[in-house]
Design a protein around this motif. Structure first.
Motif, PDB file in Angstrom:
ATOM      1  N   VAL A   1       0.848  -1.198   0.000  1.00 33.45           N
ATOM      2  CA  VAL A   1       0.000   0.000   0.000  1.00 33.45           C
ATOM      3  C   VAL A   1       0.877   1.239   0.000  1.00 33.45           C
ATOM      4  N   PHE A   2       0.306   2.368  -0.393  1.00 34.21           N
ATOM      5  CA  PHE A   2       0.963   3.657  -0.261  1.00 34.21           C
ATOM      6  C   PHE A   2       0.904   4.111   1.196  1.00 34.21           C
ATOM      7  N   ALA A   3       1.834   4.961   1.584  1.00 33.02           N
ATOM      8  CA  ALA A   3       1.727   5.648   2.865  1.00 33.02           C
ATOM      9  C   ALA A   3       0.483   6.523   2.842  1.00 33.02           C
ATOM     10  N   PRO A   4      -0.096   6.842   4.007  1.00 30.96           N
ATOM     11  CA  PRO A   4      -1.327   7.644   4.031  1.00 30.96           C
ATOM     12  C   PRO A   4      -1.170   8.977   3.299  1.00 30.96           C
ATOM     13  N   THR A   5      -2.263   9.434   2.748  1.00 33.51           N
ATOM     14  CA  THR A   5      -2.244  10.716   2.035  1.00 33.51           C
ATOM     15  C   THR A   5      -2.358  11.901   2.982  1.00 33.51           C
ATOM     16  N   SER A   6      -2.773  11.662   4.228  1.00 39.39           N
ATOM     17  CA  SER A   6      -2.907  12.754   5.187  1.00 39.39           C
ATOM     18  C   SER A   6      -1.931  12.551   6.339  1.00 39.39           C
ATOM     19  N   GLY A   7      -1.503  13.654   6.926  1.00 38.16           N
ATOM     20  CA  GLY A   7      -0.566  13.615   8.033  1.00 38.16           C
ATOM     21  C   GLY A   7       0.180  14.926   8.131  1.00 38.16           C
ATOM     22  N   PRO A   8       1.102  15.031   9.081  1.00 42.11           N
ATOM     23  CA  PRO A   8       1.822  16.295   9.287  1.00 42.11           C
ATOM     24  C   PRO A   8       2.960  16.527   8.310  1.00 42.11           C
ATOM     25  N   GLY A   9       3.334  15.508   7.540  1.00 44.23           N
ATOM     26  CA  GLY A   9       4.487  15.643   6.659  1.00 44.23           C
ATOM     27  C   GLY A   9       5.785  15.408   7.410  1.00 44.23           C
ATOM     28  N   ASP A  10       6.884  15.510   6.683  1.00 38.84           N
ATOM     29  CA  ASP A  10       8.214  15.260   7.266  1.00 38.84           C
ATOM     30  C   ASP A  10       8.711  16.522   7.949  1.00 38.84           C
ATOM     31  N   THR A  11       8.066  16.871   9.065  1.00 39.44           N
ATOM     32  CA  THR A  11       8.388  18.128   9.743  1.00 39.44           C
ATOM     33  C   THR A  11       9.801  18.143  10.302  1.00 39.44           C
ATOM     34  N   GLN A  12      10.353  16.978  10.640  1.00 45.85           N
ATOM     35  CA  GLN A  12      11.709  16.906  11.184  1.00 45.85           C
ATOM     36  C   GLN A  12      12.753  16.605  10.110  1.00 45.85           C
ATOM     37  N   VAL A  13      12.310  16.422   8.884  1.00 45.18           N
ATOM     38  CA  VAL A  13      13.188  16.158   7.731  1.00 45.18           C
ATOM     39  C   VAL A  13      14.068  14.933   8.002  1.00 45.18           C
ATOM     40  N   TYR A  14      13.435  13.820   8.324  1.00 41.96           N
ATOM     41  CA  TYR A  14      14.159  12.557   8.448  1.00 41.96           C
ATOM     42  C   TYR A  14      14.575  12.014   7.089  1.00 41.96           C
ATOM     43  N   PHE A  15      13.833  12.388   6.052  1.00 43.84           N
ATOM     44  CA  PHE A  15      14.068  11.821   4.726  1.00 43.84           C
ATOM     45  C   PHE A  15      14.130  12.951   3.701  1.00 43.84           C
TER      46      PHE A  15
END
Length: 665
Positions: free
Chosen positions: A37-51
């Motif tokens: 499956v894809f990762a969810p379409t909703s969420g806070p995003g990569d706010t800590q810039v792990y990737f």
């Protein structure tokens, strides 16, 4: 790198499966896959810039493996953000890995899709990877980032390819990704106390459709991620017989336009012929920066014997060391015999470059030319009147260039350091002629060499080593103004040459202006009282000429604290707030490593290692390495010549390379 463990397991599995005749081929059951499956379409995003996956982002890794099939046990991997690619109807970011080790070297593209809910892995461009296309898409990271399971994929009755005898293999797959913990990780790029540990576990079982033999292989792929940086370490373990472990440790990176640590070495010219006579010609590259990219001047020799010629070639190099373009800086010249370690110098005036080089002859002269960034000669080459010598160095103060070089004292017939102001527009001398850096050369050594120069934006500081007839050498400096006039009636003694029978002293100085003071580094033989071993030491000198660290008899900044075969040429590159000090270490007849250390504007060694930080994955065997560096705000570049020392009967070859150097993380 990254999520590729299933592709690595497959060849091992197929090789492990048996094979043979008889029994007939049975039709495999219908395959089934769950968890893709894809990762969810909703969420806070990569706010800590792990990737991080921004344009221009790059990561540089030291790579090691015990795989007996690998092309090399050690090397470098470079991962670069490389545009986009449409996969499964979404625009995925391409991360390209350039690998120097493993069973197949070259480049590989991996595809990642970022949504507010996470990072989804969408496969790669490896045509031999038969498993990954079956199980994508799947989440690589979920936002917000927490410990726990990220993905679980189960595949049954998958078509995995054929064994060595061509028999079809079907198999089952269990694949899980989980964020395990936060822990401290140390890699060449630094110490990271709160790295996210993510473990991918894989089990693949394959069944031969003829013999019905089943083989199961397992493996783990563990990565550690740090906010604002990305993956700092990766360890892949394949539990085969024998077990294979591959590791990637971050040495440097460029994220959001800011570089830190070390880039990967890039060979930009090789196979260059040199004289068949040992030591006849060996010149380090010359280097300068326009504030964005770097120009590296490399001597390339053609022909043999009396007909051998030398042409200087300019390579425009990006911050990571990749060549952008090249052009000839000179026509073919007679190749020098008995060449110095430094036969040319480069400077940049904000618009164009100035290139100064030695014209080989019985009495070598110095020529200067103004060169545009595209390689057009705008002025010159002009012979600099009275400048007969070698070892040139250049600096620009915003108005004029100052050229320093080693010439001959007409009275004592010994080597002496001279200076000459040059016009940036005409590439011609300013004033009546070269002036000695110190009026009485005997007070700072009758034999002067190892010269370097830097500017604080107004005046210049020239440094050199001065040696007495007994061989004891010291390090000295003089300030000069924009016209080339010496400002100090007495040379600044950085290291006073010890008198006989002590010997020792110091040599091979380098200098850069760090935005506040000059930083002078040198090979220091004093702690051992001899010249067989040395440390690397440094001191800061203020624009007013004040020695800020140590004294003329005691080192100020201890770059290394373990005596070794550390030698010149030492080099210093300021990056605006921090400076890299680099040098060669080891035995030139056996192997040579290039080492370095970062120094702050306060004179503090920021990455203290007793013998310095090795810059290459392993020493260069059987030769000497000559290095030069230059810096700009936020980045620098190291360039080197790797030169065979023990010359065989056939004409040997040398190689030239570059490496990005950056501030601390």
């Amino acid at each position: 790198m990254r999520t590729r463990i299933v592709a690595v397991l497959l060849p091992a599995l197929l090789a492990a499966c048996g094979g043979g005749g008889g029994g007939g081929v049975q039709q495999p059951p219908t395959p089934s896959i769950t968890g893709s499956v894809f990762a969810p379409t909703s969420g806070p995003g990569d706010t800590q810039v792990y990737f991080p996956i921004g344009a221009g982002d790059q990561w540089f890794y030291n790579a090691t493996t015990n795989d007996p099939k690998a092309s090399a046990p050690t090397g470098f991997n470079v991962v670069s953000v490389n545009g986009s690619h449409t996969v499964k109807n979404v625009s995925a970011t391409v991360l390209t890995t350039a690998s120097a080790i493993g069973t197949s070297t070259g480049t590989l593209d991996n595809y990642y899709y970022a949504s507010p809910g996470g990072i989804t892995y969408l496969g790669n461009n490896d045509a031999t990877d038969g498993i990954t296309p079956l199980i994508i898409p799947y989440p690589q990271l979920l936002f917000p980032v927490n410990t726990g399971q990220i993905a679980s994929i189960v595949g049954t009755n998958l078509s995995l390819g054929n064994d060595a005898q061509g028999n079809p293999i079907t198999g089952n797959l269990n694949y899980t990704i989980a964020n395990a913990d936060l822990e401290s990780v140390t890699v060449p790029a630094g110490i990271f106390p709160n790295a996210l540990k993510q473990v991918t576990s894989t089990s693949v079982s394959g069944t031969d459709s003829v013999t019905h033999q089943t083989v199961t292989l397992t493996g783990t792929d563990t990565i550690w991620l740090v906010p604002g940086i990305g993956t700092i370490k990766e360890v892949t373990v394949i539990n085969s017989s024998p077990s294979v472990t591959t590791e990637n440790d971050l040495r440097g990176y460029i994220v959001n336009g800011a570089g830190h640590g070390l880039g990967a070495p890039v060979t930009i010219a090789s196979g260059t012929a040199i004289s068949s006579i040992p030591g006849d010609f060996s010149s380090a590259p010359a280097i300068a920066t326009d504030g964005t990219n770097f120009l590296v001047a490399i001597p390339q020799v053609a022909g043999a014997g009396a007909g051998q010629t030398l042409t200087w070639v300019g390579y425009v190099v990006g911050p990571s060391g990749i060549v952008l373009r090249s052009f000839n800086l000179t026509a073919a010249l007679p190749a020098p015999m008995g060449g110095s370690a430094q036969m040319a110098a480069l400077g940049y005036d904000g618009t164009n470059y100035l290139f100064v080089y030695v014209l080989p002859s019985v009495a070598p002269s110095l020529l200067a030319e103004s060169v545009s960034p595209t390689g057009t000669v705008l002025a010159g080459p002009n012979t600099i009147p009275g400048a007969a010598g070698f070892g040139p160095a250049l600096a620009f103060n915003g108005t004029n260039y100052l050229l320093v070089f080693v010439g001959s004292n007409a009275v004592t017939e010994t080597d002496q350091a001279f200076a000459q102001a040059l016009s940036p527009s005409t590439a011609q001398a300013i004033g009546s002629g070269p002036v000695p850096l110190v009026a009485n050369s005997g007070t700072t050594g009758q034999y002067q060499s190892g010269i370097a120069v830097a500017s604080d934006g107004a005046n210049f500081l020239a440094v050199w080593d001065g040696c007495s007839g007994g061989g004891a050498c010291g390090i000295y400096a003089s300030r000069l103004d924009s016209t080339g006039s010496v400002l100090d009636s007495t040379a600044i003694a950085i290291v006073s040459a010890p008198g006989p029978p002590l010997g020792g002293g110091a040599d091979a100085p380098a200098v850069a202006f760090d935005g506040q003071n000059y930083l002078v580094a040198y090979a220091d033989y004093r702690p051992q009282g001899g010249t067989s071993n040395s440390n690397i030491s440094a001191t800061r000198i203020s624009p007013a000429g004040t020695l800020l660290d140590g004294t003329a008899t005691a080192a100020g900044i201890a770059i290394t604290t373990t005596p070794g075969s550390n030698s010149g040429p030492v080099s210093v590159a300021s990056m605006g707030g921090e400076s890299w000090v680099t040098w060669s270490s080891g035995s030139v007849s056996a192997e040579t490593q290039v080492s370095g250390a970062l120094v702050s504007t306060a004179g503090q060694v920021l990455n203290p290692v007793p013998a310095g930080t090795p810059l290459f994955a392993s020493p260069i065997a059987g030769g000497q390495v000559l290095t030069v560096t230059v810096g700009r705000a936020g980045a620098g570049l190291l360039a080197w010549l790797a030169l065979p020392f023990s010359v065989p009967a056939a004409t040997p070859t040398s190689s030239f390379g570059t490496m990005g150097i950056y501030p601390t993380p």
